[in-house]
Design a protein around this motif. Sequence first.
Motif, PDB file in Angstrom:
ATOM      1  N   THR A   1     -57.176  16.066  50.000  1.00 61.09           N
ATOM      2  CA  THR A   1     -56.553  15.076  49.121  1.00 61.09           C
ATOM      3  C   THR A   1     -57.538  13.994  48.711  1.00 61.09           C
ATOM      4  O   THR A   1     -57.609  13.596  47.540  1.00 61.09           O
ATOM      5  CB  THR A   1     -55.351  14.431  49.837  1.00 61.09           C
ATOM      6  N   GLY A   2     -58.318  13.507  49.662  1.00 61.66           N
ATOM      7  CA  GLY A   2     -59.285  12.456  49.357  1.00 61.66           C
ATOM      8  C   GLY A   2     -60.328  12.911  48.356  1.00 61.66           C
ATOM      9  O   GLY A   2     -60.689  12.168  47.435  1.00 61.66           O
ATOM     10  N   MET A   3     -60.809  14.151  48.522  1.00 60.72           N
ATOM     11  CA  MET A   3     -61.830  14.659  47.617  1.00 60.72           C
ATOM     12  C   MET A   3     -61.267  14.847  46.209  1.00 60.72           C
ATOM     13  O   MET A   3     -61.943  14.537  45.214  1.00 60.72           O
ATOM     14  CB  MET A   3     -62.386  15.982  48.145  1.00 60.72           C
ATOM     15  N   VAL A   4     -60.033  15.333  46.110  1.00 62.50           N
ATOM     16  CA  VAL A   4     -59.408  15.509  44.795  1.00 62.50           C
ATOM     17  C   VAL A   4     -59.246  14.158  44.105  1.00 62.50           C
ATOM     18  O   VAL A   4     -59.566  14.003  42.921  1.00 62.50           O
ATOM     19  CB  VAL A   4     -58.042  16.213  44.928  1.00 62.50           C
ATOM     20  N   LEU A   5     -58.754  13.171  44.835  1.00 63.55           N
ATOM     21  CA  LEU A   5     -58.581  11.834  44.265  1.00 63.55           C
ATOM     22  C   LEU A   5     -59.929  11.246  43.867  1.00 63.55           C
ATOM     23  O   LEU A   5     -60.070  10.651  42.786  1.00 63.55           O
ATOM     24  CB  LEU A   5     -57.889  10.922  45.281  1.00 63.55           C
ATOM     25  N   GLY A   6     -60.928  11.429  44.730  1.00 58.97           N
ATOM     26  CA  GLY A   6     -62.261  10.926  44.408  1.00 58.97           C
ATOM     27  C   GLY A   6     -62.827  11.578  43.162  1.00 58.97           C
ATOM     28  O   GLY A   6     -63.418  10.912  42.308  1.00 58.97           O
ATOM     29  N   ALA A   7     -62.631  12.900  43.034  1.00 56.05           N
ATOM     30  CA  ALA A   7     -63.141  13.616  41.858  1.00 56.05           C
ATOM     31  C   ALA A   7     -62.479  13.109  40.582  1.00 56.05           C
ATOM     32  O   ALA A   7     -63.147  12.915  39.558  1.00 56.05           O
ATOM     33  CB  ALA A   7     -62.893  15.116  42.021  1.00 56.05           C
ATOM     34  N   VAL A   8     -61.168  12.883  40.647  1.00 59.56           N
ATOM     35  CA  VAL A   8     -60.452  12.381  39.473  1.00 59.56           C
ATOM     36  C   VAL A   8     -60.980  10.999  39.078  1.00 59.56           C
ATOM     37  O   VAL A   8     -61.191  10.700  37.892  1.00 59.56           O
ATOM     38  CB  VAL A   8     -58.938  12.325  39.743  1.00 59.56           C
ATOM     39  N   LEU A   9     -61.223  10.145  40.060  1.00 57.31           N
ATOM     40  CA  LEU A   9     -61.718   8.796  39.778  1.00 57.31           C
ATOM     41  C   LEU A   9     -63.153   8.823  39.234  1.00 57.31           C
ATOM     42  O   LEU A   9     -63.506   8.003  38.390  1.00 57.31           O
ATOM     43  CB  LEU A   9     -61.643   7.936  41.041  1.00 57.31           C
ATOM     44  N   VAL A  10     -63.950   9.769  39.723  1.00 63.36           N
ATOM     45  CA  VAL A  10     -65.303   9.907  39.172  1.00 63.36           C
ATOM     46  C   VAL A  10     -65.236  10.256  37.687  1.00 63.36           C
ATOM     47  O   VAL A  10     -65.977   9.694  36.870  1.00 63.36           O
ATOM     48  CB  VAL A  10     -66.101  10.983  39.943  1.00 63.36           C
ATOM     49  N   VAL A  11     -64.355  11.177  37.336  1.00 60.95           N
ATOM     50  CA  VAL A  11     -64.178  11.518  35.924  1.00 60.95           C
ATOM     51  C   VAL A  11     -63.793  10.272  35.132  1.00 60.95           C
ATOM     52  O   VAL A  11     -64.271  10.045  34.019  1.00 60.95           O
ATOM     53  CB  VAL A  11     -63.116  12.622  35.758  1.00 60.95           C
ATOM     54  N   GLY A  12     -62.927   9.431  35.721  1.00 58.60           N
ATOM     55  CA  GLY A  12     -62.538   8.204  35.046  1.00 58.60           C
ATOM     56  C   GLY A  12     -63.708   7.267  34.815  1.00 58.60           C
ATOM     57  O   GLY A  12     -63.861   6.699  33.722  1.00 58.60           O
ATOM     58  N   VAL A  13     -64.562   7.100  35.826  1.00 59.12           N
ATOM     59  CA  VAL A  13     -65.727   6.228  35.684  1.00 59.12           C
ATOM     60  C   VAL A  13     -66.687   6.770  34.630  1.00 59.12           C
ATOM     61  O   VAL A  13     -67.168   6.027  33.760  1.00 59.12           O
ATOM     62  CB  VAL A  13     -66.458   6.064  37.039  1.00 59.12           C
ATOM     63  N   ILE A  14     -66.971   8.065  34.694  1.00 56.95           N
ATOM     64  CA  ILE A  14     -67.902   8.666  33.740  1.00 56.95           C
ATOM     65  C   ILE A  14     -67.335   8.608  32.321  1.00 56.95           C
ATOM     66  O   ILE A  14     -68.058   8.319  31.352  1.00 56.95           O
ATOM     67  CB  ILE A  14     -68.210  10.129  34.132  1.00 56.95           C
ATOM     68  N   ALA A  15     -66.032   8.865  32.182  1.00 61.00           N
ATOM     69  CA  ALA A  15     -65.405   8.786  30.857  1.00 61.00           C
ATOM     70  C   ALA A  15     -65.485   7.366  30.308  1.00 61.00           C
ATOM     71  O   ALA A  15     -65.703   7.162  29.108  1.00 61.00           O
ATOM     72  CB  ALA A  15     -63.948   9.250  30.931  1.00 61.00           C
ATOM     73  N   ALA A  16     -65.320   6.375  31.188  1.00 62.62           N
ATOM     74  CA  ALA A  16     -65.420   4.978  30.746  1.00 62.62           C
ATOM     75  C   ALA A  16     -66.837   4.654  30.279  1.00 62.62           C
ATOM     76  O   ALA A  16     -67.029   3.962  29.267  1.00 62.62           O
ATOM     77  CB  ALA A  16     -64.995   4.048  31.884  1.00 62.62           C
ATOM     78  N   LEU A  17     -67.832   5.153  31.001  1.00 61.68           N
ATOM     79  CA  LEU A  17     -69.226   4.929  30.581  1.00 61.68           C
ATOM     80  C   LEU A  17     -69.509   5.645  29.262  1.00 61.68           C
ATOM     81  O   LEU A  17     -70.226   5.122  28.400  1.00 61.68           O
ATOM     82  CB  LEU A  17     -70.184   5.408  31.672  1.00 61.68           C
ATOM     83  N   TRP A  18     -68.956   6.856  29.115  1.00 62.62           N
ATOM     84  CA  TRP A  18     -69.096   7.573  27.840  1.00 62.62           C
ATOM     85  C   TRP A  18     -68.498   6.755  26.705  1.00 62.62           C
ATOM     86  O   TRP A  18     -69.106   6.592  25.645  1.00 62.62           O
ATOM     87  CB  TRP A  18     -68.393   8.934  27.950  1.00 62.62           C
ATOM     88  N   TRP A  19     -67.307   6.230  26.930  1.00 65.23           N
ATOM     89  CA  TRP A  19     -66.631   5.439  25.909  1.00 65.23           C
ATOM     90  C   TRP A  19     -67.439   4.190  25.596  1.00 65.23           C
ATOM     91  O   TRP A  19     -67.543   3.761  24.446  1.00 65.23           O
ATOM     92  CB  TRP A  19     -65.230   5.054  26.385  1.00 65.23           C
ATOM     93  N   CYS A  20     -68.019   3.615  26.629  1.00 66.26           N
ATOM     94  CA  CYS A  20     -68.843   2.418  26.453  1.00 66.26           C
ATOM     95  C   CYS A  20     -70.010   2.696  25.507  1.00 66.26           C
ATOM     96  O   CYS A  20     -70.323   1.891  24.626  1.00 66.26           O
ATOM     97  CB  CYS A  20     -69.353   1.972  27.817  1.00 66.26           C
ATOM     98  N   TYR A  21     -70.629   3.841  25.671  1.00 68.48           N
ATOM     99  CA  TYR A  21     -71.790   4.189  24.837  1.00 68.48           C
ATOM    100  C   TYR A  21     -71.373   4.642  23.447  1.00 68.48           C
ATOM    101  O   TYR A  21     -72.028   4.323  22.452  1.00 68.48           O
ATOM    102  CB  TYR A  21     -72.599   5.291  25.527  1.00 68.48           C
ATOM    103  N   PHE A  22     -70.276   5.400  23.368  1.00 64.10           N
ATOM    104  CA  PHE A  22     -69.905   6.037  22.103  1.00 64.10           C
ATOM    105  C   PHE A  22     -68.748   5.353  21.366  1.00 64.10           C
ATOM    106  O   PHE A  22     -68.153   5.949  20.483  1.00 64.10           O
ATOM    107  CB  PHE A  22     -69.522   7.503  22.346  1.00 64.10           C
ATOM    108  N   SER A  23     -68.442   4.124  21.713  1.00 57.76           N
ATOM    109  CA  SER A  23     -67.319   3.455  21.054  1.00 57.76           C
ATOM    110  C   SER A  23     -67.708   2.998  19.640  1.00 57.76           C
ATOM    111  O   SER A  23     -67.690   1.813  19.306  1.00 57.76           O
ATOM    112  CB  SER A  23     -66.857   2.250  21.875  1.00 57.76           C
ATOM    113  N   GLY A  24     -68.080   3.976  18.813  1.00 61.58           N
ATOM    114  CA  GLY A  24     -68.477   3.675  17.442  1.00 61.58           C
ATOM    115  C   GLY A  24     -69.936   3.336  17.285  1.00 61.58           C
ATOM    116  O   GLY A  24     -70.452   3.254  16.168  1.00 61.58           O
ATOM    117  N   ASP A  25     -70.638   3.128  18.429  1.00 60.89           N
ATOM    118  CA  ASP A  25     -72.027   2.689  18.342  1.00 60.89           C
ATOM    119  C   ASP A  25     -72.946   3.758  17.778  1.00 60.89           C
ATOM    120  O   ASP A  25     -73.983   3.438  17.201  1.00 60.89           O
ATOM    121  CB  ASP A  25     -72.534   2.270  19.727  1.00 60.89           C
TER     122      ASP A  25
END
Length: 371
Positions: A213-237
């Motif tokens: 359970t911990g690993m699944v939750l951690g993996a989901v949160l990692v995707v969230g962090v990486i997606a946020a960084l992606w959005w940060c870079y690609f938010s129209g820039d």
Amino acid sequence: MSPGRRATRVTTVELLLDLVFVVTIAQLATTVSHDAGWESVARAGLLLVVVWWMYDAFAWLTNQATPDTTAVRLLFVAAMAAFLVLSIAIPDALTGSSVLFGAAYVVAALVHGGLFIALGGGTSARVMLRVMPINVGIGVLIGAAGLVEGPAHTVLLLAPLVLIAVAAGIAMRSPFDLVAAHFVERHGLLMIIALGESIVSVGAGVGEHGLDTGMVLGAVLVVGVIAALWWCYFSGDDERAALAFGAVEPRRRTAAALRAFYVDHLLMLFGLVLLGAGLHLALAEPLHAPTATAGWLVGAGVAVFLVGDADYRRYLGLGAWWFRAGGAAAALLVGGLAPLVPAVVVLAALGLVVVATIAVDAPRSADDGEG
């Protein structure tokens, strides 16, 4: 070979080369996770500086001449092999045995310089006749560092930084007429691949630590962090960057490219290296508090990425940037508090920091873009 035609869009052979660079990011992150001391991190940063210098040089090459013939593509495959060997040799290079790393670097520099001289046109060829020996010299110095110890080893490792500065100065005095749309697209696609590597490393970690359970939750949160960084870079820039970079006077475009696409992207890539190293450690036990080292790595990784992105936006005039700088400070604070809470809470907090940064920044960026 006759001079090649100018680039209009990124080719598939360039994307193939990008996949090899992912190995570099993964190797650096894994090595730092095994030894996260200041000296190890500094050495990893130094190797990334020189690898990114040579790797990014291929983006300049394909910008000036499209790799659309069999001979050129085969030489690109040779460069890929050199970069792969170089990446495989990173752990040894970080511990002092850098001969193989240096030899592979020399091969990549020779392929790059030869193609640029043959295909890049008159001005580019003249510049590369001066820059290629410097790039080869970088590989020679790093390789030679593996043959000596003590102060001489340190000097030989640091000397490439001076050579990179000299080569950059030569390029700025004889600027390239870079195609803005291709250059921005090329670096954007590379960032997508580098961001994806962090997710791949999590998948590899699941195999090492088992699925619960911990690993699944951690993996989901990692995707969230990486997606946020992606959005940060690609938010129209990416679209604004192509327009802003294209509007730079051609004689100043080389200097702008070195700052925005070499230095700033180097910072973002190093941030991903630190983040990847921290994730290796933090996800060993996602439901337990991470060590101070793991917390520092994930916090600093997000912070360094945001600093690079902030300067990228500021330098090219892409819109508001100061909230990203504030987000970097918040990420460091989260990293510092990491040993007090479970790793999944740390990841959730870092994701929220980046999301908040984007949410606060977005209206101001839009207003600046309209202005």
